[in-house]
Design a protein around this motif. Structure first.
Motif, PDB file in Angstrom:
ATOM      1  N   ALA A 156       6.121   2.137 -10.536  1.00 52.10           N
ATOM      2  CA  ALA A 156       7.299   1.448 -10.515  1.00 52.10           C
ATOM      3  C   ALA A 156       6.503   0.236 -11.427  1.00 52.10           C
ATOM      4  CB  ALA A 156       7.865   0.751  -9.568  1.00 52.10           C
ATOM      5  N   GLY A 157       7.414  -0.444 -12.596  1.00 53.53           N
ATOM      6  CA  GLY A 157       6.669  -1.513 -13.331  1.00 53.53           C
ATOM      7  C   GLY A 157       5.786  -1.000 -14.121  1.00 53.53           C
ATOM      8  N   ASP A 158       4.783  -1.698 -14.452  1.00 57.14           N
ATOM      9  CA  ASP A 158       3.906  -1.262 -15.598  1.00 57.14           C
ATOM     10  C   ASP A 158       2.608  -0.692 -15.248  1.00 57.14           C
ATOM     11  OD1 ASP A 158       5.560  -2.542 -17.370  1.00 57.14           O
ATOM     12  OD2 ASP A 158       4.656  -4.292 -17.438  1.00 57.14           O
ATOM     13  N   ASN A 159       2.602  -0.062 -13.742  1.00 65.83           N
ATOM     14  CA  ASN A 159       1.262   0.590 -13.500  1.00 65.83           C
ATOM     15  C   ASN A 159       1.518   1.819 -12.956  1.00 65.83           C
ATOM     16  OD1 ASN A 159      -0.873  -1.826 -13.934  1.00 65.83           O
ATOM     17  ND2 ASN A 159       0.597  -2.795 -12.933  1.00 65.83           N
ATOM     18  N   PHE A 160       0.512   2.581 -12.612  1.00 67.79           N
ATOM     19  CA  PHE A 160       0.702   3.963 -11.899  1.00 67.79           C
ATOM     20  C   PHE A 160       0.374   3.531 -10.539  1.00 67.79           C
ATOM     21  CE2 PHE A 160      -0.997   8.058 -10.410  1.00 67.79           C
ATOM     22  CZ  PHE A 160       0.129   9.079 -10.816  1.00 67.79           C
ATOM     23  N   CYS A 161      -0.719   3.418 -10.064  1.00 68.31           N
ATOM     24  CA  CYS A 161      -1.134   3.143  -8.753  1.00 68.31           C
ATOM     25  C   CYS A 161      -2.491   2.583  -8.440  1.00 68.31           C
ATOM     26  CB  CYS A 161      -1.037   4.479  -7.865  1.00 68.31           C
ATOM     27  SG  CYS A 161      -1.708   4.269  -6.503  1.00 68.31           S
ATOM     28  N   SER A 162      -2.744   1.419  -7.828  1.00 69.09           N
ATOM     29  CA  SER A 162      -3.967   0.770  -7.703  1.00 69.09           C
ATOM     30  C   SER A 162      -4.898   1.242  -6.752  1.00 69.09           C
ATOM     31  CB  SER A 162      -3.756  -0.600  -7.521  1.00 69.09           C
ATOM     32  OG  SER A 162      -3.083  -1.070  -6.201  1.00 69.09           O
ATOM     33  N   GLY A 163      -4.598   2.360  -6.085  1.00 69.96           N
ATOM     34  CA  GLY A 163      -5.326   3.001  -5.059  1.00 69.96           C
ATOM     35  C   GLY A 163      -5.011   2.718  -3.648  1.00 69.96           C
ATOM     36  N   GLY A 164      -5.854   2.762  -2.742  1.00 72.83           N
ATOM     37  CA  GLY A 164      -5.597   2.482  -1.429  1.00 72.83           C
ATOM     38  C   GLY A 164      -5.319   0.701  -1.073  1.00 72.83           C
ATOM     39  N   ASP A 165      -4.297   0.578  -0.300  1.00 78.11           N
ATOM     40  CA  ASP A 165      -3.967  -0.864  -0.142  1.00 78.11           C
ATOM     41  C   ASP A 165      -5.338  -1.617   0.557  1.00 78.11           C
ATOM     42  OD1 ASP A 165      -2.902  -3.289   1.532  1.00 78.11           O
ATOM     43  OD2 ASP A 165      -1.405  -2.930   0.069  1.00 78.11           O
ATOM     44  N   VAL A 166      -5.807  -2.602   0.054  1.00 74.98           N
ATOM     45  CA  VAL A 166      -7.003  -3.057   0.786  1.00 74.98           C
ATOM     46  C   VAL A 166      -6.624  -3.743   1.993  1.00 74.98           C
ATOM     47  CG1 VAL A 166      -8.617  -5.108   0.270  1.00 74.98           C
ATOM     48  CG2 VAL A 166      -8.110  -3.805  -1.633  1.00 74.98           C
ATOM     49  N   HIS A 167      -5.658  -4.183   2.141  1.00 68.84           N
ATOM     50  CA  HIS A 167      -5.364  -4.979   3.515  1.00 68.84           C
ATOM     51  C   HIS A 167      -4.768  -4.079   4.440  1.00 68.84           C
ATOM     52  CE1 HIS A 167      -6.000  -8.718   1.800  1.00 68.84           C
ATOM     53  NE2 HIS A 167      -5.051  -8.438   0.786  1.00 68.84           N
ATOM     54  N   GLU A 168      -4.003  -2.897   3.841  1.00 65.97           N
ATOM     55  CA  GLU A 168      -3.532  -2.102   5.142  1.00 65.97           C
ATOM     56  C   GLU A 168      -4.286  -0.579   5.441  1.00 65.97           C
ATOM     57  OE1 GLU A 168       0.906  -1.424   4.445  1.00 65.97           O
ATOM     58  OE2 GLU A 168       1.166  -3.051   3.199  1.00 65.97           O
ATOM     59  N   ILE A 169      -5.263  -0.571   4.452  1.00 68.28           N
ATOM     60  CA  ILE A 169      -6.282   0.602   4.564  1.00 68.28           C
ATOM     61  C   ILE A 169      -7.669   0.252   4.686  1.00 68.28           C
ATOM     62  CG2 ILE A 169      -6.938   2.762   3.537  1.00 68.28           C
ATOM     63  CD1 ILE A 169      -4.471   3.464   2.362  1.00 68.28           C
ATOM     64  N   ILE A 170      -8.175  -0.531   3.576  1.00 67.29           N
ATOM     65  CA  ILE A 170      -9.666  -0.900   3.502  1.00 67.29           C
ATOM     66  C   ILE A 170      -9.974  -1.430   4.883  1.00 67.29           C
ATOM     67  CG2 ILE A 170     -11.450  -1.926   2.639  1.00 67.29           C
ATOM     68  CD1 ILE A 170     -10.160   0.685   0.990  1.00 67.29           C
ATOM     69  N   GLY A 171      -9.172  -2.477   5.076  1.00 71.15           N
ATOM     70  CA  GLY A 171      -9.231  -3.468   6.200  1.00 71.15           C
ATOM     71  C   GLY A 171      -9.392  -2.482   7.750  1.00 71.15           C
ATOM     72  N   PRO A 172      -8.317  -1.600   8.027  1.00 66.80           N
ATOM     73  CA  PRO A 172      -8.490  -0.940   9.271  1.00 66.80           C
ATOM     74  C   PRO A 172      -9.614  -0.029   9.189  1.00 66.80           C
ATOM     75  CG  PRO A 172      -6.172  -1.031   8.576  1.00 66.80           C
ATOM     76  CD  PRO A 172      -7.166  -1.861   7.398  1.00 66.80           C
ATOM     77  N   LEU A 173     -10.173   0.577   8.037  1.00 69.92           N
ATOM     78  CA  LEU A 173     -11.276   1.531   8.018  1.00 69.92           C
ATOM     79  C   LEU A 173     -12.440   0.818   8.343  1.00 69.92           C
ATOM     80  CD1 LEU A 173     -10.517   3.519   4.995  1.00 69.92           C
ATOM     81  CD2 LEU A 173     -10.270   4.128   7.081  1.00 69.92           C
ATOM     82  N   ILE A 174     -12.683  -0.543   7.883  1.00 69.61           N
ATOM     83  CA  ILE A 174     -13.920  -1.322   8.244  1.00 69.61           C
ATOM     84  C   ILE A 174     -13.741  -1.598   9.836  1.00 69.61           C
ATOM     85  CG2 ILE A 174     -14.919  -3.704   8.041  1.00 69.61           C
ATOM     86  CD1 ILE A 174     -15.304  -1.983   5.831  1.00 69.61           C
ATOM     87  N   GLY A 175     -12.399  -1.722  10.321  1.00 74.63           N
ATOM     88  CA  GLY A 175     -12.410  -2.048  11.827  1.00 74.63           C
ATOM     89  C   GLY A 175     -12.798  -0.648  12.438  1.00 74.63           C
ATOM     90  N   MET A 176     -12.542   0.543  11.972  1.00 70.29           N
ATOM     91  CA  MET A 176     -13.047   1.554  12.746  1.00 70.29           C
ATOM     92  C   MET A 176     -14.741   1.740  12.438  1.00 70.29           C
ATOM     93  SD  MET A 176     -10.468   4.452  11.164  1.00 70.29           S
ATOM     94  CE  MET A 176      -8.743   4.366  11.262  1.00 70.29           C
ATOM     95  N   GLN A 177     -15.111   1.458  11.198  1.00 72.05           N
ATOM     96  CA  GLN A 177     -16.680   1.186  11.138  1.00 72.05           C
ATOM     97  C   GLN A 177     -17.236   0.233  12.315  1.00 72.05           C
ATOM     98  OE1 GLN A 177     -18.704  -1.423   8.535  1.00 72.05           O
ATOM     99  NE2 GLN A 177     -19.401   0.292   7.348  1.00 72.05           N
ATOM    100  N   ASP A 178     -16.765  -0.765  12.484  1.00 74.01           N
ATOM    101  CA  ASP A 178     -17.318  -1.888  13.438  1.00 74.01           C
ATOM    102  C   ASP A 178     -17.278  -1.181  14.800  1.00 74.01           C
ATOM    103  OD1 ASP A 178     -17.735  -3.438  11.243  1.00 74.01           O
ATOM    104  OD2 ASP A 178     -15.791  -4.433  11.690  1.00 74.01           O
ATOM    105  N   ALA A 179     -16.322  -0.138  15.128  1.00 78.01           N
ATOM    106  CA  ALA A 179     -16.128   0.351  16.266  1.00 78.01           C
ATOM    107  C   ALA A 179     -16.527   1.494  16.464  1.00 78.01           C
ATOM    108  CB  ALA A 179     -14.496   0.463  16.801  1.00 78.01           C
ATOM    109  N   GLY A 180     -17.594   1.971  15.465  1.00 74.27           N
ATOM    110  CA  GLY A 180     -18.351   3.253  15.645  1.00 74.27           C
ATOM    111  C   GLY A 180     -17.114   4.347  15.704  1.00 74.27           C
ATOM    112  N   ASP A 181     -16.047   4.292  15.095  1.00 73.44           N
ATOM    113  CA  ASP A 181     -15.139   5.284  15.271  1.00 73.44           C
ATOM    114  C   ASP A 181     -15.024   6.350  14.110  1.00 73.44           C
ATOM    115  OD1 ASP A 181     -12.841   6.921  16.015  1.00 73.44           O
ATOM    116  OD2 ASP A 181     -11.437   5.533  15.471  1.00 73.44           O
TER     117      ASP A 181
END
Length: 272
Positions: A61-86
């Protein structure tokens, strides 16, 4: 009927025999979330059983295709998994995202990506996993995983991208994470052709509709062979195509084409 599907995390419409997937978070350049990844995967899996859809267009939608994975909704939780050794959680995520590419490759319908503006990270992967790609001169396509400290080996990029643009060019993009503009992407073969931004979606849907009016059983066979033959030697590929073509010769569309030629008419294919 696929026309009755109601996805929650992206827009979905069916016109004639063409379905259109629209990533629709334009205020953030249409990033993917855990939920939209999973729903896209499940939708492409369901398409294998959808009789009313013969081709699919993917756009933003709009003037863009897709910016990738959402920084807050994906990258943040992944860092949380890293911190937890998950490690198990991280692997579940990477397998789930890869499953989207598998589903796009395995669905029988040709998939046409209509790419404008930003097409980055997982967005670039979705475009890459499509069968045809139409772009605009102003588009920016970047496999930018290295920019966030990750390998370019993501969702099949090291396997698929070199087959589209060549291994040297793919290596450059995957090592550097730099963006291709639309003209470079077309020159390198990533885009099949460029369109004016205001005409992009209509051109993609026109392309998809033309494919949908063709011998769609045969199109599905072509798609299957393109993907399966990557792991075959030439002799095995020739035999696989002999079997595939013999199957297609049993379709009514093959006979329709013959009788239309004899009668100096244009064939009307029905996909059976």
């Amino acid at each position: 009927m696929a026309a009755d599907w109601k996805p929650q995390h992206f827009a979905w419409s069916v016109e004639g025999k063409v379905a259109t997937v629209t990533l629709n978070r334009p205020e953030r350049k249409n990033p993917l979330t855990l939920e939209s990844y999973a729903e896209l995967r499940d939708t492409f899996r369901r398409l294998a059983y959808a009789k009313d859809v013969k081709t699919v267009v993917v756009t933003g939608a709009g003037d863009n295709f897709c910016s990738g994975g959402d920084v807050h909704e994906i990258i943040g939780p992944l860092i949380g998994m890293q911190d937890a050794g998950d490690m198990d959680g991280l692997l579940r995520f990477t397998r789930m995202t890869g499953d989207l590419v598998k589903a796009m490759r395995l669905c029988p319908q040709p998939v046409v990506a209509a790419v404008d503006g930003i097409c980055a990270g997982a967005g670039a992967i979705v475009a890459m996993a499509s069968d045809l790609r139409l772009g605009t001169a102003r588009s920016k396509t970047a496999f930018l995983f290295v920019r966030v400290g990750l390998a370019g080996a993501d969702m099949g990029a090291c396997n698929i991208l070199p087959r589209i643009i060549g291994s040297g060019r793919a290596a450059e993009l995957l090592y550097t994470g730099r963006a291709m503009d639309g003209e470079e992407a077309e020159r390198w073969g990533f885009f099949n052709r460029l369109c004016a931004p205001e005409a992009l979606l209509a051109e993609a849907q026109k392309t998809a509709a033309a494919l949908a009016d063709g011998p769609t059983f045969a199109h599905a066979m072509t798609k299957k062979c393109i993907h399966q033959e990557w792991s075959m030697d030439v002799e095995a590929a020739i035999e696989a195509e002999a079997q595939a073509q013999a199957i297609c010769m049993q379709t009514k569309d093959f006979a329709r084409a013959y009788y239309a030629f004899v009668n100096k008419q244009k064939p009307v294919f029905e996909g059976n």
